[in-house]
Design an enzyme around this catalytic site. Structure first.
Site, PDB file in Angstrom:
ATOM      1  N   HIS A 275      22.027  61.777  41.083  1.00 56.16           N
ATOM      2  CA  HIS A 275      22.613  60.492  40.688  1.00 56.16           C
ATOM      3  C   HIS A 275      21.633  59.687  39.824  1.00 56.16           C
ATOM      4  O   HIS A 275      21.970  59.242  38.726  1.00 56.16           O
ATOM      5  CB  HIS A 275      22.977  59.709  41.961  1.00 56.16           C
ATOM      6  CG  HIS A 275      23.555  58.358  41.703  1.00 56.16           C
ATOM      7  ND1 HIS A 275      24.908  58.117  41.759  1.00 56.16           N
ATOM      8  CD2 HIS A 275      22.979  57.174  41.386  1.00 56.16           C
ATOM      9  CE1 HIS A 275      25.133  56.841  41.480  1.00 56.16           C
ATOM     10  NE2 HIS A 275      23.981  56.242  41.260  1.00 56.16           N
ATOM     11  N   GLU A 276      20.425  59.519  40.327  1.00 56.26           N
ATOM     12  CA  GLU A 276      19.453  58.702  39.593  1.00 56.26           C
ATOM     13  C   GLU A 276      19.054  59.383  38.276  1.00 56.26           C
ATOM     14  O   GLU A 276      18.795  58.700  37.280  1.00 56.26           O
ATOM     15  CB  GLU A 276      18.224  58.401  40.458  1.00 56.26           C
ATOM     16  CG  GLU A 276      18.532  57.642  41.762  1.00 56.26           C
ATOM     17  CD  GLU A 276      19.333  56.350  41.577  1.00 56.26           C
ATOM     18  OE1 GLU A 276      19.278  55.772  40.479  1.00 56.26           O
ATOM     19  OE2 GLU A 276      20.022  55.935  42.533  1.00 56.26           O
ATOM     20  N   HIS A 279      21.453  58.320  35.675  1.00 57.60           N
ATOM     21  CA  HIS A 279      21.087  57.025  35.086  1.00 57.60           C
ATOM     22  C   HIS A 279      19.978  57.240  34.042  1.00 57.60           C
ATOM     23  O   HIS A 279      20.002  56.635  32.965  1.00 57.60           O
ATOM     24  CB  HIS A 279      20.564  56.069  36.167  1.00 57.60           C
ATOM     25  CG  HIS A 279      21.648  55.452  37.022  1.00 57.60           C
ATOM     26  ND1 HIS A 279      22.666  54.717  36.488  1.00 57.60           N
ATOM     27  CD2 HIS A 279      21.847  55.453  38.367  1.00 57.60           C
ATOM     28  CE1 HIS A 279      23.465  54.275  37.476  1.00 57.60           C
ATOM     29  NE2 HIS A 279      22.988  54.721  38.628  1.00 57.60           N
ATOM     30  N   GLU A 305      26.901  53.455  35.674  1.00 66.40           N
ATOM     31  CA  GLU A 305      27.313  54.165  36.887  1.00 66.40           C
ATOM     32  C   GLU A 305      28.210  55.363  36.548  1.00 66.40           C
ATOM     33  O   GLU A 305      28.212  56.357  37.268  1.00 66.40           O
ATOM     34  CB  GLU A 305      28.019  53.182  37.830  1.00 66.40           C
ATOM     35  CG  GLU A 305      28.122  53.639  39.262  1.00 66.40           C
ATOM     36  CD  GLU A 305      26.778  53.771  39.988  1.00 66.40           C
ATOM     37  OE1 GLU A 305      25.731  53.336  39.454  1.00 66.40           O
ATOM     38  OE2 GLU A 305      26.791  54.340  41.091  1.00 66.40           O
TER      39      GLU A 305
HETATM   40 ZN    ZN Z   1      23.885  54.268  40.490  1.00 67.67          ZN
END
Ligand code: ZN
Length: 511
Positions: A275-276, A279, A305
């Site tokens: 997830h990170e 980003h 997101e």
């Molecule tokens: Zn996030």
């Protein structure tokens, strides 16, 4: 000053001055981000007081630069003299006027009071949460809401009291649109979740769990190897442990990714690292030459997101990606994964289970956690709900949407830090990101062919390059609504996400 009245404005020197000034504003913001990254990853705990001062100083100096009257005069002149609205110059002037204009509307003492109240609220929340002590937390919550109301009032006239709060994170999106999107999604998901929760053929996911089963060093090696499967810029990132995972970009070619290693639950680090990294891939895709300019950052939190969710859920929870992850899991936790085949790993990574805690929620129920918070925030700011009645409303809605009873406030209304820290308007961007990710995935599939095939062929660079062209490379040149038109071919629409989830979980479960 004479330029203000000049019949022939001189855009070139003015524009150069804007870029110079903005370069410093940007540097101050990134330096603050580096101090914050260090605080959350490396700093000894005893450094906290000094660090708080340093961060406050940088924030104050940056704010002074941003609200400088001379900068505003410069921007007014540039807005007059910039003729073609489609140029990068015009986009930079628009973005700078938006940021400066908003910053100038809020009195410095209100900002300071909000920061103080947020910090006190966080401390009170951290002490009160373990005992579910709502009474100790409530005065801070009420104070934060009151200050946020005053903050929102600075932007009047607005069509909804929540608009300025949402606008801080999702520029230009009206509350009415966010409400329409999240309500439509919620109405589609509640029946789906109820069906999945009762399904006797639900996937088995205990492979990820085990008391003190997952040694931290092995998890660290695994997370690094996983990120090497993703198209992160070679030599341009690092991964470090933290308490609450986040990603930040200090400069072009300097992406900081963080995760947390839970010895009892391997899935947390596995998916939060992906997830990170998502980003980080977005931040890395903002062109180096625009980095220190007003448009040199991602377009909005929902778009941010959308990228993290896409790499975490669409890529990370796919069959072909998990097939590639399986040998890595076996290498670090051999005995556990030795007999497991890729199909069982895929099923174990895609179990839907209504639960109390948002940050542990799966990709389907997560959106219901967000819907609940968003609806309660709207009611608080519309005045139809009082802070004193918030916990009761929270518990009733958890029962209604997720079908579970809340045992105590620590697992209910007090679980997240956001409201304790005075952060309102942020939650809906999590679900808006999921909605956008689903549309991007469909658009990518239409142009590139089945993305699962790209994953299977270890060609994630093709997917990244497509996302960079559609989303990353624009930075904040367009407001989210226009970026959506360009990148998705239309406005955000929950249809794609609902289709994906029904199809995927229809196949995984015995529906
Ligand atoms: Zn996030």
């Amino acid at each position: 000053m004479e330029d203000l009245a000049s019949p022939e404005p001189k855009p070139q020197p003015d524009y150069r001055e804007l870029l110079e000034r903005w370069g410093e504003i940007s540097d101050l913001g990134r330096a603050r981000a580096l101090l914050a990254w260090d605080e959350r990853t490396m700093m000894p705990a005893s450094g906290a007081a000094g660090r708080a001062e340093q961060i406050a100083t940088l924030a104050r100096v940056r704010h002074e630069r941003l609200t400088d009257d001379r900068l505003w005069e410069l921007l007014e002149r540039l807005a007059e003299s910039t003729r073609d609205p489609d140029t990068i110059e015009a986009a930079n002037v628009r973005a700078a006027r938006r940021d400066c204009g908003r910053a100038r509307l809020v009195p410095a003492d209100l900002r300071a009071e909000m920061a103080r109240s947020a910090s006190r609220g966080e401390t009170a929340w951290a002490a009160a949460r373990p005992e579910s002590n709502l009474a100790a937390f409530l005065p801070h919550l009420e104070r934060n809401i009151e200050l946020r109301r005053r903050y929102a009032a600075c932007f009047e006239p607005t069509s909804h009291p929540y608009d300025p709060l949402l606008d801080d994170f999702e520029p230009g999106m009206p509350t009415s649109e966010a409400r329409r999107l999240l309500t439509e999604l919620r109405e589609g998901l509640v029946p789906l979740v109820a069906t999945l929760a009762e399904d006797p053929g639900a996937p088995e996911d205990s492979i990820w769990l085990g008391r003190n089963r997952f040694e931290t060093d092995a998890q660290k090696r695994l997370a690094s190897e996983l990120l090497r499967l993703l198209p992160l810029p070679p030599g341009g990132w690092r991964l470090d442990p933290t308490l609450h995972p986040f990603a930040t970009s200090i400069a072009s070619g300097d992406i900081r990714i963080t995760t947390r290693y839970d010895p009892d639950d391997l899935s947390f680090a596995f998916f939060s690292a992906l997830h990170e990294a998502g980003h980080g891939i977005y931040e890395a895709g903002v062109p180096a030459e625009s980095r220190r300019t007003p448009i040199g950052h991602p377009a909005s939190l929902a778009f941010h997101e959308s990228q993290s969710r896409l790499w975490e859920n669409w890529v990370g929870r796919s069959r072909p990606f998990l097939e590639q992850a399986l040998p890595l899991l076996r290498r670090e936790f051999g005995d556990r994964f030795a007999d497991l085949d890729a199909e069982r790993l895929y099923r174990a990574a895609n179990r839907i289970r209504p639960s109390l805690i948002r940050v542990d929620a799966d990709e389907v129920t997560y959106n219901l956690h967000v819907a609940l918070r968003f609806e309660l925030e709207l009611e608080l700011f519309e005045g139809s709900l009082q802070a004193a009645d918030l916990a009761e409303a929270w518990n009733a809605r958890t029962e209604e949407y997720l079908g579970i009873a809340v045992p105590d406030h620590a697992h209910g209304v007090m679980q997240d830090v956001h409201w304790a820290a005075g952060s309102f308007g942020y939650f809906p961007t999590y679900t808006l990101g999921n909605i956008i990710a689903a549309q991007l995935w469909e658009a990518a599939a239409a142009e590139l062919g089945d993305p699962d095939r790209l994953i299977a062929e270890r060609d994630l660079e093709t997917l990244r390059a497509w996302l960079a062209k559609r989303v990353h490379s624009h930075g904040a040149r367009y407001l989210p609504a226009e970026l959506a038109e360009r990148a998705l071919g239309g406005p955000p629409d929950p249809g794609s996400l609902l289709r994906r989830l029904s199809r995927k979980y229809g196949e995984l479960y015995s529906l």
